[in-house]
Design a protein around this motif. Structure first.
Motif, PDB file in Angstrom:
ATOM      1  N   LYS A 190       2.840   3.100  -6.271  1.00 64.93           N
ATOM      2  CA  LYS A 190       4.077   3.188  -7.046  1.00 64.93           C
ATOM      3  C   LYS A 190       3.940   2.430  -8.368  1.00 64.93           C
ATOM      4  O   LYS A 190       4.516   2.818  -9.387  1.00 64.93           O
ATOM      5  CB  LYS A 190       5.254   2.621  -6.235  1.00 64.93           C
ATOM      6  CG  LYS A 190       5.523   3.334  -4.909  1.00 64.93           C
ATOM      7  CD  LYS A 190       5.956   4.760  -5.125  1.00 64.93           C
ATOM      8  CE  LYS A 190       6.599   5.378  -3.877  1.00 64.93           C
ATOM      9  NZ  LYS A 190       5.774   5.358  -2.683  1.00 64.93           N
ATOM     10  N   TYR A 249       2.241   4.695 -10.724  1.00 64.34           N
ATOM     11  CA  TYR A 249       3.156   5.696 -11.249  1.00 64.34           C
ATOM     12  C   TYR A 249       4.062   5.101 -12.331  1.00 64.34           C
ATOM     13  O   TYR A 249       4.336   5.756 -13.351  1.00 64.34           O
ATOM     14  CB  TYR A 249       4.024   6.284 -10.130  1.00 64.34           C
ATOM     15  CG  TYR A 249       3.251   6.849  -8.968  1.00 64.34           C
ATOM     16  CD1 TYR A 249       1.962   7.360  -9.138  1.00 64.34           C
ATOM     17  CD2 TYR A 249       3.801   6.873  -7.688  1.00 64.34           C
ATOM     18  CE1 TYR A 249       1.251   7.882  -8.068  1.00 64.34           C
ATOM     19  CE2 TYR A 249       3.101   7.394  -6.617  1.00 64.34           C
ATOM     20  CZ  TYR A 249       1.817   7.890  -6.805  1.00 64.34           C
ATOM     21  OH  TYR A 249       1.122   8.387  -5.737  1.00 64.34           O
ATOM     22  N   LEU A 250       4.500   3.866 -12.116  1.00 62.74           N
ATOM     23  CA  LEU A 250       5.330   3.201 -13.125  1.00 62.74           C
ATOM     24  C   LEU A 250       4.556   3.040 -14.431  1.00 62.74           C
ATOM     25  O   LEU A 250       5.118   3.194 -15.522  1.00 62.74           O
ATOM     26  CB  LEU A 250       5.799   1.835 -12.615  1.00 62.74           C
ATOM     27  CG  LEU A 250       6.881   1.853 -11.526  1.00 62.74           C
ATOM     28  CD1 LEU A 250       7.104   0.453 -10.977  1.00 62.74           C
ATOM     29  CD2 LEU A 250       8.193   2.419 -12.080  1.00 62.74           C
ATOM     30  N   ILE A 282       4.521   6.326 -16.228  1.00 63.48           N
ATOM     31  CA  ILE A 282       5.816   6.581 -16.868  1.00 63.48           C
ATOM     32  C   ILE A 282       5.960   5.746 -18.135  1.00 63.48           C
ATOM     33  O   ILE A 282       6.392   6.246 -19.191  1.00 63.48           O
ATOM     34  CB  ILE A 282       6.966   6.268 -15.881  1.00 63.48           C
ATOM     35  CG1 ILE A 282       6.905   7.247 -14.704  1.00 63.48           C
ATOM     36  CG2 ILE A 282       8.315   6.344 -16.573  1.00 63.48           C
ATOM     37  CD1 ILE A 282       7.790   6.867 -13.527  1.00 63.48           C
ATOM     38  N   GLN A 322      14.466   1.227 -10.116  1.00 63.77           N
ATOM     39  CA  GLN A 322      14.278   2.114  -8.965  1.00 63.77           C
ATOM     40  C   GLN A 322      13.490   3.342  -9.400  1.00 63.77           C
ATOM     41  O   GLN A 322      13.853   4.021 -10.355  1.00 63.77           O
ATOM     42  CB  GLN A 322      15.627   2.533  -8.381  1.00 63.77           C
ATOM     43  CG  GLN A 322      15.501   3.342  -7.094  1.00 63.77           C
ATOM     44  CD  GLN A 322      16.847   3.769  -6.543  1.00 63.77           C
ATOM     45  OE1 GLN A 322      17.361   4.834  -6.907  1.00 63.77           O
ATOM     46  NE2 GLN A 322      17.425   2.942  -5.682  1.00 63.77           N
ATOM     47  N   LEU A 323      12.388   3.603  -8.697  1.00 66.78           N
ATOM     48  CA  LEU A 323      11.545   4.768  -8.974  1.00 66.78           C
ATOM     49  C   LEU A 323      11.805   5.833  -7.916  1.00 66.78           C
ATOM     50  O   LEU A 323      11.680   5.570  -6.717  1.00 66.78           O
ATOM     51  CB  LEU A 323      10.062   4.375  -8.960  1.00 66.78           C
ATOM     52  CG  LEU A 323       9.055   5.534  -9.018  1.00 66.78           C
ATOM     53  CD1 LEU A 323       9.162   6.276 -10.342  1.00 66.78           C
ATOM     54  CD2 LEU A 323       7.631   5.022  -8.801  1.00 66.78           C
ATOM     55  N   GLN A 324      12.165   7.025  -8.375  1.00 66.77           N
ATOM     56  CA  GLN A 324      12.402   8.151  -7.476  1.00 66.77           C
ATOM     57  C   GLN A 324      11.291   9.173  -7.688  1.00 66.77           C
ATOM     58  O   GLN A 324      11.185   9.775  -8.760  1.00 66.77           O
ATOM     59  CB  GLN A 324      13.757   8.788  -7.765  1.00 66.77           C
ATOM     60  CG  GLN A 324      14.022  10.087  -7.012  1.00 66.77           C
ATOM     61  CD  GLN A 324      14.317   9.857  -5.544  1.00 66.77           C
ATOM     62  OE1 GLN A 324      15.242   9.137  -5.207  1.00 66.77           O
ATOM     63  NE2 GLN A 324      13.525  10.478  -4.679  1.00 66.77           N
ATOM     64  N   THR A 325      10.429   9.352  -6.709  1.00 61.92           N
ATOM     65  CA  THR A 325       9.364  10.354  -6.818  1.00 61.92           C
ATOM     66  C   THR A 325       9.812  11.644  -6.154  1.00 61.92           C
ATOM     67  O   THR A 325      10.636  11.635  -5.237  1.00 61.92           O
ATOM     68  CB  THR A 325       8.058   9.866  -6.158  1.00 61.92           C
ATOM     69  OG1 THR A 325       8.312   9.600  -4.777  1.00 61.92           O
ATOM     70  CG2 THR A 325       7.533   8.610  -6.836  1.00 61.92           C
TER      71      THR A 325
END
Length: 307
Positions: A78, A81-82, A85, A131-134
């Motif tokens: 995660k 992924y951040l 982004i 908050q990360l929403q995949t």
């Protein structure tokens, strides 16, 4: 197993991008708009050892889709992924978007191979202030054996593949569990794809399969697939050149026939005018009879007759 070099992935990614427009991820179980454009993944570096993003797409609704493929699950991904982004947002600002309102909506799509089941993952990563929403896709939902049989049957019978079937084909190796089974599927898919009659579809399938399976494909298989793609592209260019040459030859032949017809018509007009002059017709009378001749042309013939 050795992964392919990223510069080789860039080549096949470019070929893939030419044919991926307007296709959909829906076949993988992800409900997002169709792909509009494949974007370069050379995002601004934040850490020297940062792993590279697998794919970056512009979707038809104007949002960006960051896509990563995983064969195992680790909550620490995660953070990766951040970083993707953050780097994407940074590039948006560097390319001229100076206001937050101008940064497009970003989707983080994670496609899990058949090695990962839905119950093993968490789509939301919540650290309080962020908050990360995949958006997750699980290729385990695709029946690899049934899909391969259906694709083989259509290809062997010379039937065209639908867009959905093409999208299934390029990720078929990832629907198997374990690297060994994936590699065996890559080899079978390579042999099967070469039988696809539509060269454009064949190139799309092979380039897509190579890009999507780059983490499991062997260097030897990668080399064979890339060489076939390049040979196919060269063959396409050769065929296009032949078609262009044939088209040019036909155009030249048509022009030549038209020219000959026009010359024959002009000769016939002059012969008729000469006969009328011989019978004593005036220039005005001849122009009424022969359409397309000028008084100058008639007088020229009169002068030639006197000489």
């Amino acid at each position: 197993m050795t992964e392919i070099a990223y510069q080789n992935k860039d080549i096949t990614s470019k070929i893939l991008g030419e044919n991926l427009k307007h296709k959909s991820f829906a076949v993988y179980g992800i409900n997002v708009p169709r792909i509009c454009q494949v974007l370069p993944t050379n995002l601004p570096a934040i850490e020297a050892n940062e792993l590279r993003l697998d794919n970056l797409f512009l979707l038809e609704d104007g949002s960006l889709a960051l896509v990563d493929y995983e064969s195992d699950y680790d909550q620490a991904d995660k953070v990766k992924y951040l970083n993707y982004i953050t780097r994407t947002v940074k590039r948006c600002f560097e390319e001229g978007s100076t206001r937050a309102a101008e940064v497009p909506k970003i989707r983080m799509i994670v496609i899990y191979t058949a090695d990962i089941k839905p119950e093993k993952t968490q789509a939301i990563f919540d650290v309080g202030c962020l908050q990360l929403q995949t958006e997750e896709a699980f290729l385990s939902i695709i029946d690899s054996e049934k899909t391969e049989i259906q694709l083989e049957e259509k290809i062997k019978n010379g039937k065209p593949l639908t867009e959905e079937e093409q999208m299934k084909f390029i990720i078929l190796p990832l629907t198997h569990q374990g690297k060994e089974e994936k590699q065996k599927c890559i080899q079978r898919c390579f042999a099967l794809a070469r039988e696809v009659e539509d060269v454009k579809v064949q190139t799309f399938i092979l380039s897509g399969m190579l890009v999507f399976s780059d983490k499991v494909v062997t260097r030897e298989d990668s080399k064979r697939i890339r060489e076939w793609i390049m040979l196919t592209k060269v063959g396409q260019l050769f065929e296009e050149e032949k078609l262009e040459y044939a088209k040019k030859a036909v155009e030249e032949a048509v022009l030549e026939v038209r020219k000959e017809a026009e010359e024959a018509t002009e000769k016939e007009k002059r012969n008729t005018a000469a006969k009328l002059l011989k019978k004593g017709f005036s220039t005005a009378e001849i122009l009424e009879v022969i359409e397309g001749m000028t008084a100058e042309e008639v007088e020229k013939l009169r002068g030639a007759k006197k000489d």
